[in-house]
Structure formats: C-alpha cells, structure tokens
Design an enzyme around this catalytic site. Structure first.
Site: not given
Ligand SMILES: Cc1cc2nc3c(=O)[nH]c(=O)nc-3n(C[C@H](O)[C@H](O)[C@H](O)COP(=O)(O)OP(=O)(O)OC[C@H]3O[C@@H](n4cnc5c(N)ncnc54)[C@H](O)[C@@H]3O)c2cc1C
Length: 544
Positions: A122, A393
């Site tokens: 990438e 990032r």
């Molecule tokens: C379209 C897209 C494509 C991407 N592609 C890539 C990729 O190819 N490679 C890569 O490395 N990264 C990619 N990213 C970034 C990556 O997906 C995210 O950085 C990563 O998934 C974050 O994971 P997380 O567990 O921190 O948060 P999330 O997966 O966003 O999970 C957050 C969780 O917290 C919960 N939550 C939030 N607020 C509250 C609350 N107040 N009370 C209770 N629960 C709550 C939500 O419901 C969810 O379950 C992409 C992002 C997007 C949007």
C-alpha cells in the site's frame, strides 16, 4: 460537564475487567485475558458496529524475507512527519508478526498464496507487508473474533450500552477505600432499559474508536463520536495530537450514500478528478501537484478542498469512464454496483466525490502498556494516542495497533495483584425530566459537523479556528444545560462528546504554529525544525 450522581438505587454490576467497545481493540483485549477473569464488554449498538468491520485493506506486518523491522519502522516514521514516538513505533512493528499469528490462531482466514500469507503493498510502504482477507479484512477478523467472544463463558457482552462517564474513586465511591485517585469502572446508559447502570471493575479498558463523526463528511460509522476520548479527558487524562485528522480524498457524495469510500485504486487506474460540468468539467489536479491524481492522499484531499472552497462546490467528480466496462467489473465490482444502486453509471459518467474524515491520529495519551494518567484505566485502539501515528498514519498500521496494544494492556492487567472492588454511587435520574426540544439536539449536531468541516477541516487558518472555538463555547453551554436537566438519550450523549472532542481538536490545532503532516495552516505554512507532540492537560483547564 461532569455530573456527580447523588445516591439512589439502580443496578450495579461487578467484573474483573470492564471493556468499552467491541471493535478489534475491545474484542482482542477480551480474548487475550485469562479465562478465569470475569469480563464485560459494553458496546453502544450491536457487537458488529464500529470501524473495524469496515476496514478493507489489511494489517501491516513484516513477513517477507526481503523486508525488515527497520524498513517498516522507517516507513512509519516518514509517514508520521517526524512526530512518531520511536519507542511506540519499534514496539508495534516488532510485535506485529505475533499479532498476525494470534489472529490466525483465533481462526482468521487471511488470503493465502501457495500456502503462505499473501501480502499486498500500500501507499507509503516500501515492501509488500499487508496481510489481508481479500478486500474485506476487517469483516473477516471481526466475524472470527465475535464468534470466539460469543463462545467465551467468562465474557459477557452488553449491547446498546453507552458509556456515560468513568467512575472515579474521589467522586463516585461510597467510601474512599482506594489509596489514590483511580478509575473504578463506568456508568453506562442502557438504551433498551432506558436507565443508567454502574459497571464496577478494578480495570477498565476504553476501546471506543475514533471521532470521524465530528465532521460533516466521514468514512466512519455512526459509532465514531469520540466518546472514550471525551470521557477520559473529563476524568482527568491527558489527550495528545488531536489536530491530526486523516482525510480520505474520495468519499461518494450522494444523499443516500453514507460513508462509502471510492478506493484510491480508482485514481491508480487512471481516474481523473474534474470540476462540475458547469465549470467545464476541467481536470484540476495537475495545477496542484506534478503527480496529479497520483499525489499522496493528503495532497489530493487538500487540492479538492481548495477547489470546493474556491468555487463554492458541494463536491467534485472522479471520472474512470475511459476504462472498459469489463475492466471496471473486474477491478471495482463493489463500487460499480453501489454507484449503480444510486443511479450513477460509472461506465459512462463521473462519480461525485468529497474528501471525508477517515482516521483520528490523536487520542488519550498512553504508554507502552496502554496505561493512561488514571490508575486502573487503559485505552486501546483508535481512541488512544500511543505515539505510533505521529502527524499522519501509515496505511494498515491502525488495525495492527489495536492487537499489539490489547496484548500490552492484558499483560499489565494480569501482572497486578487482584484489587478489591469499591462500592460506588448508583446513577440518579430523580432530578431530570424528558427533553421537550429534541430538535435542538439534532440541529446542534448538524451545526457542529458543518462548522468543523468549514473551519477546522483539511486546510486551516487562525481566523477559522477562532470562529470554531467561539461556536464550540456556545454549543458547550447549551449541551451542558441539556445534560444536567433532561433524561439521557444516545444522541445527547454523543453530541456532548462530539462537542468535547471538537474543542480538543480546535485547541490542539491552535497550539500548533506550523504545518506538519495532516495539519495544514495557511497562516503557518512552514515546518519547525523540532517536532513536538501537542499534549493537552485537563488539569490546566478550568473544569465546567
Ligand atoms: C472505511 C474504513 C476502512 C479502513 N481500512 C483500514 C485498513 O485497511 N487497515 C487498517 O489498519 N485500518 C483501517 N481503517 C481504520 C481501522 O478500521 C480503525 O482504526 C480500527 O478499526 C479501530 O478499531 P477500534 O477497536 O479502536 O475501534 P472501532 O472498531 O471503531 O470500535 C469502537 C467500538 O466502540 C463502541 N463504542 C463507541 N462509543 C461507545 C460508547 N460510548 N459506549 C459503548 N460503546 C461505544 C463502538 O460501538 C464500537 O464497538 C479503516 C477505517 C475505515 C472507517
């Protein structure tokens, strides 16, 4: 904006570890914890919701013989524009292969080639090192881990439970039995039962994801409202590098298409960015950069933003119609189909696109064990600022960070002597009434997201930031009043957090007197010789 709840009766639940969020960070943390610990996962919608399941590309990890940890580190440091924390970067990169091994042990079926992991490359990566599951990596990983969590007898999942605030020993404990100020768990608003419950645990791990919804256009799901960042800040944790918001240059612009990305590969295959037909459908990228449409994503996003602001446009257009229908069907089947559903035939006409907030590089400041300033509180995933991403990032480093730092948090938790649970004050709703003006919340949501887009978007000026700060102060006062007076709803909680996060972004942007990485200021176009993170400390700000 904190509310100290007086004493009434309401449910209190006790666990060994409380995890907020069911994305990759939250699920990994839950599954890595030893099975004798009782674990709760709170998640505000369903277990599937969040950014993790939407990730398409993959996860970066050194695998190939001709690749090296140093090369992955160097690529990360270059992308981060001098601001990555070297220790966090090395730690993440060196632990990446183990993270992939663990995901495979859990059952994730990554794409293979002749029995070995297939690796893609990438932008920004000097080698092939992106482990992926076709073009839906996040979905594959999430489904695997969700099944594991559902089968784990020690893990209880609470859907429709919204984090309200963290429970603090000096504010919410019935008897201050703890030697120092620490986190005792969280208050969560259960939408189904319409009540706030107290979840008590000696260790709380916030895995609530990013804050893309603070902007009018975002690639993020609706859950990305920065709740964990705002709650940790209110609880006294420092927050860092919030000015660095990564924008994806091309999100589909259509009233019925929410957060649909038009892959950067479309530009890679010769897609051209055009002004609208009313302005002659003129190609504009060559005027901004000699690499034209193939310039890096932040350069393209800035150019689109410039043209939109200059001409007062709602969107620009991306034209790939010179490619044959067969080529488009083979290379971009999902984009072709989604656009067709919305009446856009990409074989014949250009695609309306806008840049969209994609990734929150900053967050709650953590160390290499995912610990925050507050004892008992960890933050993992996009809500954290480990220092890995610096000012920008590197693609596919973010899913990786979720797993690596989940392991780090778990190692720290299990190394500690078990703590007794403190009795805490249940939440009180006796003083509040139903809001008679829900429309105010909806209106304020729209207003906030629009002025953040206009004033604190891809290109910033001192004047625009000042304007945004002024509007935020007004909104903050109004939301605070709502929060104190009315029954909680998810919208109200999210708006309260979005206002908090918007404030953190604006104050961080105002504190940076240079342009670096994703922060581009017309008033400070130069880059300083010395890179410094922006660290905001709630202790140095009057509490409201
Ligand atoms: C379209 C897209 C494509 C991407 N592609 C890539 C990729 O190819 N490679 C890569 O490395 N990264 C990619 N990213 C970034 C990556 O997906 C995210 O950085 C990563 O998934 C974050 O994971 P997380 O567990 O921190 O948060 P999330 O997966 O966003 O999970 C957050 C969780 O917290 C919960 N939550 C939030 N607020 C509250 C609350 N107040 N009370 C209770 N629960 C709550 C939500 O419901 C969810 O379950 C992409 C992002 C997007 C949007």
């Amino acid at each position: 904006m904190s509310q100290t709840p007086p004493l009434t009766s309401a449910p209190t639940r006790a666990f060994d570890v409380l995890i907020v969020g069911s994305g990759l960070a939250g699920l990994s943390t839950a599954l890595l914890l030893p099975s004798h610990l009782r674990v709760a996962i709170l998640t505000k919608r369903t277990i599937e919701d969040g950014s993790s399941g939407w990730a398409q590309g993959g996860i970066a990890a050194v695998q190939a013989d001709d690749d090296s940890f140093q090369a992955h580190i160097d690529d990360t440091l270059v992308a981060g524009a001098g601001l990555c924390d070297p220790d966090a970067t090395r730690y993440t990169v060196e632990n990446a292969p183990a993270a992939i091994d663990w995901l495979r042990q859990m059952g994730t079926r990554f794409t293979l080639h002749e029995g070995e992991l297939h690796l893609t490359r990438e932008g920004g990566h000097s080698h092939r090192r992106i482990v992926h599951a076709a073009d839906a990596t996040g979905a594959a990983v999430q489904q695997t881990l969700i099944e594991r969590v559902r089968a784990a007898p020690n893990v209880q999942v609470f859907e429709t439970h919204n984090l309200v605030d963290l429970i603090l020993s000096d504010r919410h404990a019935l008897a201050p039995t703890w030697p120092s100020r620490r986190c005792l768990g969280a208050y969560a608003f259960d939408e189904s039962a319409d009540e706030v419950q107290a979840f008590v645990a000696p260790h709380t791990v916030l895995c609530t994801g990013g804050a893309g919804k603070v902007y009018l256009y975002t690639s993020n799901p609706d859950t990305a409202t920065g709740d964990g960042i705002a709650a940790a800040w209110r609880a006294g944790c420092r927050v860092a590098n919030m000015e660095f918001i990564q924008f994806h240059p091309t999100c589909l612009y259509h009233p019925k298409a929410k957060s649909f990305l038009i892959s950067e590969a479309v530009r890679g295959e010769g897609g051209r960015l055009l002004l609208p037909a009313a302005l002659g459908a003129r190609r504009f990228m060559p005027e901004h950069d000699p690499r034209a449409e193939l310039a890096p994503r932040d350069v393209v996003a800035r150019a689109i933003d410039f043209e939109m602001k200059k001409h007062g446009l709602d969107c620009v257009y991306l034209d790939i119609s010179h490619q044959s229908p067969a080529f488009l069907q083979e290379h971009f089947p999902t984009i072709l189909a989604r656009c067709a559903e919305l009446g856009i035939d990409i074989r014949r006409e250009p695609i309306p696109v806008v840049p969209a907030a994609h990734y929150t590089c900053g967050g709650v400041l953590t160390d290499l064990r995912a610990r925050t300033d507050l004892s008992g509180l960890y933050v993992v995933g996009e809500a954290s600022c480990t220092g890995l991403h610096g000012a920008n990032r590197l693609a596919s480093n973010s899913l990786l960070e979720c797993v690596v730092f989940a392991r780090a948090a778990v190692a720290d938790i299990v190394a500690q002597t078990p703590q007794a649970l403190a009795p805490v004050r249940p939440w009180d709703t006796s003083r509040v009434s139903d809001a008679d003006e829900q429309v105010v919340i909806a209106h304020n949501w729209d207003e906030l997201r629009r002025f953040m887009w206009d004033y604190v978007g891809i290109v910033r000026t001192d004047k625009r930031l000042e304007r945004a700060a002024h509007r935020i102060a007004l909104l903050r006062a109004e939301i605070q009043e709502f929060y104190r007076s009315f029954h909680l709803t998810r919208d109200l909680l999210e708006l309260r957090n979005l206002v908090e996060v918007a404030d953190l972004i604006v104050r961080s942007a105002q504190a940076r007197h240079e342009s670096r990485g994703l922060h581009h200021s017309l008033d400070h176009p130069h880059t300083l010789a010395q890179a410094q993170p922006t660290v905001l400390d709630p202790a140095s700000r009057p509490r409201t």
